[in-house]
Design a protein around this motif. Structure first.
Motif, short mmCIF file in Angstrom:
data_model
loop_
_atom_site.label_atom_id
_atom_site.label_comp_id
_atom_site.label_asym_id
_atom_site.label_seq_id
_atom_site.Cartn_x
_atom_site.Cartn_y
_atom_site.Cartn_z
N SER A 116 15.35 101.61 53.47
CA SER A 116 16.47 101.83 52.56
C SER A 116 16.10 101.71 51.09
CB SER A 116 17.60 100.85 52.88
OG SER A 116 17.12 99.52 52.81
N TYR A 117 14.85 101.48 50.78
CA TYR A 117 14.44 101.39 49.38
C TYR A 117 13.11 102.09 49.18
CZ TYR A 117 11.54 97.52 51.15
OH TYR A 117 10.63 96.76 51.87
N ASP A 118 12.87 102.49 47.96
CA ASP A 118 11.61 103.11 47.56
C ASP A 118 10.87 102.12 46.67
OD1 ASP A 118 9.66 104.57 45.92
OD2 ASP A 118 10.55 106.39 46.77
N PRO A 119 9.67 101.67 47.06
CA PRO A 119 8.98 100.65 46.28
C PRO A 119 8.63 101.07 44.86
CG PRO A 119 7.52 101.59 47.92
CD PRO A 119 8.89 102.09 48.23
N LEU A 120 8.50 102.38 44.62
CA LEU A 120 8.11 102.86 43.30
C LEU A 120 9.31 103.23 42.42
CD1 LEU A 120 5.08 105.12 44.28
CD2 LEU A 120 5.06 102.72 43.57
N LYS A 121 10.41 103.62 43.03
CA LYS A 121 11.56 104.08 42.27
C LYS A 121 12.64 103.03 42.09
CE LYS A 121 11.05 108.93 43.72
NZ LYS A 121 11.71 110.05 44.44
#
Length: 334
Positions: A116-121
């Protein structure tokens, strides 16, 4: 993991004799922002664990200079993902941070089909707080004459039904470190996941399983007592906490380097000035004797980097782990 530019700051850690790798921060001269409200460091793991204790020590060190009160909030569940989701959606003013192991950023994107999350964004990098490596341990299920990784590989190949290794759980960095070790040494190891590192190492000590890959602090006391043997550690240099154990590189596996780190991230819209100044405060905190001693007790090495360096580390490790995880075919639907 990419190489870092180490400079020494502070004195040697009395308990471990290890110098602290601390890194130059471009914003070190900035006046750290002072929040007028309580700040929170969110942890995705239970109170009482190693990461939780480090978070509480860090909170105490930056209290006052960063915010009047700095609390640690444990949002436990989903292997740390609940905490990441909470901080992702938090107010981006520096008042809500997450302290997490690298796995949630560099392993989970390759493991979870619907992360559910993007580590870079979705996150703004701040700084590491410590690094740690893993140990390949064997116990009484393996003949006492097996003292090297090569000898263990020979034994495994001669005893395929016993060739297995435990880890703290499926999808952890220790799990995939074991996969890399097995491939490097030419042995077909069956992975046996546990619910945590402690039960895995206990079964090695008890002879129920041949080997385990654990954060080094877990086999350390048993190795000191001679109840298990740490055949190799996974970092680029020997651990000061178990200097008698060779690295995988020294064991003949060129360029082998697997280390994990705890780091601090903020919501993605956090102003760069806030992240830079907080990174400077973390640098100062990990140089204190109190944190040095706490790290030594857990076989952690203090470390601090700039936000830009942490971003580069995450990007490099994301690329590094992608083919390793994909080669196993392992994934989690939820």
């Amino acid at each position: 993991m990419i190489r870092r530019r180490d400079i020494l700051a502070g004195s040697a850690c009395a308990a471990a004799g290890a110098l602290i790798p601390v890194f130059p921060l471009a914003a070190a001269a900035e006046t750290p922002p002072t929040l007028s409200k309580t700040a929170r460091i969110v942890m995705g793991f239970p109170a009482g664990g190693s990461g939780d204790s480090i978070a509480r020590l860090l909170a105490e060190r930056i209290k006052g200079s960063y915010a009047p009160v700095v609390l640690v909030e444990n949002r436990v569940g989903a292997g740390g993902r609940l905490a990441m989701d909470h901080v992702k959606a938090a107010e981006a003013d520096g008042s809500v941070l997450v302290l997490a192991p690298a796995s949630v950023m560099v392993i989970y994107p390759h493991v979870y089909k619907r992360l559910s999350y993007d580590p870079l964004k979705d996150f703004a990098p701040v700084s590491t707080v410590c690094t740690f490596q893993f140990g390949l341990s064997v116990g009484p299920a393996v003949p006492p004459e097996v003292r090297t990784v090569q000898q263990f590989a020979q034994w495994c190949n001669a005893n395929p039904s016993k060739a297995s290794f435990g880890s703290p759980g499926e999808g952890t960095m220790a799990h995939f470190a074991g996969v890399v070790i097995g491939k490097a040494a030419g042995m077909n190891l069956t992975h046996v996941p546990y619910k945590g590192g402690a039960p895995a190492i206990q079964d090695v000590v008890g002879g129920q399983i041949a080997a385990s890959v654990n954060v080094l602090s877990e086999p350390l006391p048993f190795a000191k007592e001679g109840r298990i043997r740490v055949l190799a550690t996974t970092g680029s240099a020997r651990s000061p906490y178990l200097p008698e154990a060779p690295t995988m590189r020294e064991a003949g596996f060129r360029d082998f380097d697997i280390q994990e780190y705890f780091a601090v991230w903020a919501p993605s819209r956090t102003p760069p000035a806030v992240a830079n100044a907080l990174a400077a405060q973390i640098r100062d905190a990990v140089a204190t004797k109190e944190l040095q001693e706490a790290y030594a007790a857990r076989a952690f090495l203090p470390s601090a980097v700039t936000p830009r360096e942490l971003d580069a580390m995450v990007r490099a490790d994301l690329a590094k782990w992608a083919p390793i995880v994909q080669s196993t075919g392992f994934s989690i639907d939820s």
